[in-house]
Design an enzyme around this catalytic site. Structure first.
Site, mmCIF file in Angstrom:
data_model
loop_
_atom_site.group_PDB
_atom_site.id
_atom_site.type_symbol
_atom_site.label_atom_id
_atom_site.label_comp_id
_atom_site.label_asym_id
_atom_site.label_seq_id
_atom_site.Cartn_x
_atom_site.Cartn_y
_atom_site.Cartn_z
ATOM 1 C CG ASN A 253 15.704 68.407 -12.664
ATOM 2 O OD1 ASN A 253 15.481 68.394 -13.875
ATOM 3 N ND2 ASN A 253 16.778 68.967 -12.140
ATOM 4 C CG HIS B 241 15.446 73.386 -15.199
ATOM 5 N ND1 HIS B 241 14.907 72.188 -15.641
ATOM 6 C CD2 HIS B 241 16.470 73.061 -14.369
ATOM 7 C CE1 HIS B 241 15.599 71.197 -15.098
ATOM 8 N NE2 HIS B 241 16.531 71.690 -14.325
ATOM 9 C CB CYS C 217 18.644 71.253 -16.741
ATOM 10 S SG CYS C 217 18.809 69.741 -15.782
#
Ligand code: UT7
Length: 330
Positions: free
Chosen positions: A282, A252, A109
């Site tokens: 996500n 993020h 990520c």
């Protein structure tokens, strides 16, 4: 380097929390209250990291006003490649960027932010003038769809930015930090299965295959709410920029509670915190460019705006950057 264009792409199929409840024991209420996620996109037949990344890259090219032939470098941040040998060359071919060198960068990520910073170094050194940085992931390939603690979190998608060499005074990367802590690697893994099969007399070989995503959610949550504010504080201190002058927090997109905690820490009002995880969950390396592109296209992010960005996740890895959006250069 200047940030001169953005693009994004998503699979067409959307799966709501309620629909996921047909697969695992969960509820819209649990998922929304713990994460802020309402639905996620999942790649269907014909949709791949290559196709999503290519569509995002073409949109970024168009916004930047470049032709594909002008691109010098394509950096693809992904942890779910179509080919472990590298997916970026497939993207290069798909968009017709024949002159570009193309390779993958893996940092989960944090991948997009790490790739953006890496690209900036090539540009500042004079090695490359026009770079496409793409974050694309298809974690639906790698979640255990029977593990409710992880499968509700992730989605598929891609985002891209076009970066261009510019005068130092116009540089859009004001400061950055990158961090890794492999001692906490076990908190979040997509690891190879340790399976060995007999090869020839007395010898075995490890066969291919990966175990699905495994996460210690609470540990990762604690890590994020500690390290993201710390790294952003360092950046603000180093540059003398006050949080009150930030136009946007571009974090993020893992959990709305993490976004809220970071915003609270810097007293950034909710209306200046970019969030789209309600729709997409996500998407790993894609969340930051996907969010940026949405906000550029709907006019929230304007040329000259200052953004504080942070990526964090498996590795463990994390980082931050203070960015100024430029938009297409005259
Ligand atoms: O991009 C990489 C970065 N990743 C992250 O930032 C993720 C960070 N972590 C988190 O966002 C949160 O830890 C989660 C959203 C993953 C989990 O939230 P939590 O508040 O930490 O929940 P938990 O893991 O402590 O679980 C609480 C309860 C458990 O039940 P018991 O043991 O209390 O009876 C779980 O079994 O919730 C249960 N549970 C669920 N219930 C309904 C876990 N997943 C689900 C689910 N639906 N999907």
């Amino acid at each position: 380097m200047a940030l001169v264009g953005s693009g994004s792409a998503l699979p067409s199929a959307s799966i709501s929390n309620a629909l996921l409840g047909h697969r695992v024991e969960t509820s819209d209420e649990w998922i929304r209250s713990r994460t802020g996620i309402g639905s996620r996109r999942v790649a269907g037949a014909g949709e791949t990291v290559t196709s999503l990344a290519s569509a995002a890259a073409l949109a970024a090219l168009e916004q930047a006003g470049w032709s594909a032939a002008e691109v010098d470098l394509i950096l693809l941040a992904t942890s779910s490649p179509d080919d472990l040998f590298g997916t970026a060359p497939r993207v290069q071919a798909a968009i017709g960027a024949h002159a570009a060198v193309a390779f993958d960068l893996t940092a989960a990520c944090s991948g997009f932010l790490f790739a953006l910073i890496t690209a900036s170094q090539y540009i500042r050194s004079g090695s490359f003038e026009r770079v496409l940085v793409i974050g694309a992931d298809q974690l639906s390939r790698w979640v255990d769809w029977d593990d409710r603690s992880t499968c509700v979190l992730f989605g598929d998608g891609a985002g891209a930015v076009a970066l261009q060499a510019c005068e130092q005074a116009d540089d859009g990367l004001l400061a950055f930090r990158m961090r890794s802590d492999g001692s906490r690697n076990a908190c979040l893994t997509l690891a190879q299965t340790p399976e060995h099969r007999p090869l020839v007399a007395g010898l075995t070989a490890q066969v291919g295959g990966f175990a699905p995503i495994h996460m210690n959610g609470q540990e990762v949550y604690k890590f994020a709410v500690r390290e993201v504010p710390a790294v952003l504080s360092e950046l603000l201190e180093a540059t003398g920029i006050k949080a009150s002058t930030l136009d946007w927090l571009l974090l993020h997109q893992a959990n709305q509670r993490i976004l809220d905690a970071v915003a609270d820490r810097f007293a950034v009002p909710q209306q200046r915190v970019l969030s789209n995880l309600g729709l997409y969950g996500n998407t790993s390396a894609a969340t930051i460019p996907l969010m940026l592109d949405e906000a550029v296209r709907d006019g929230r992010v304007q040329p000259g705006h200052l953004l504080a960005s942070s990526g964090f996740g498996a590795g463990l890895s994390w980082g931050g950057a203070l960015l100024r959006w430029s938009g297409r250069l005259a």
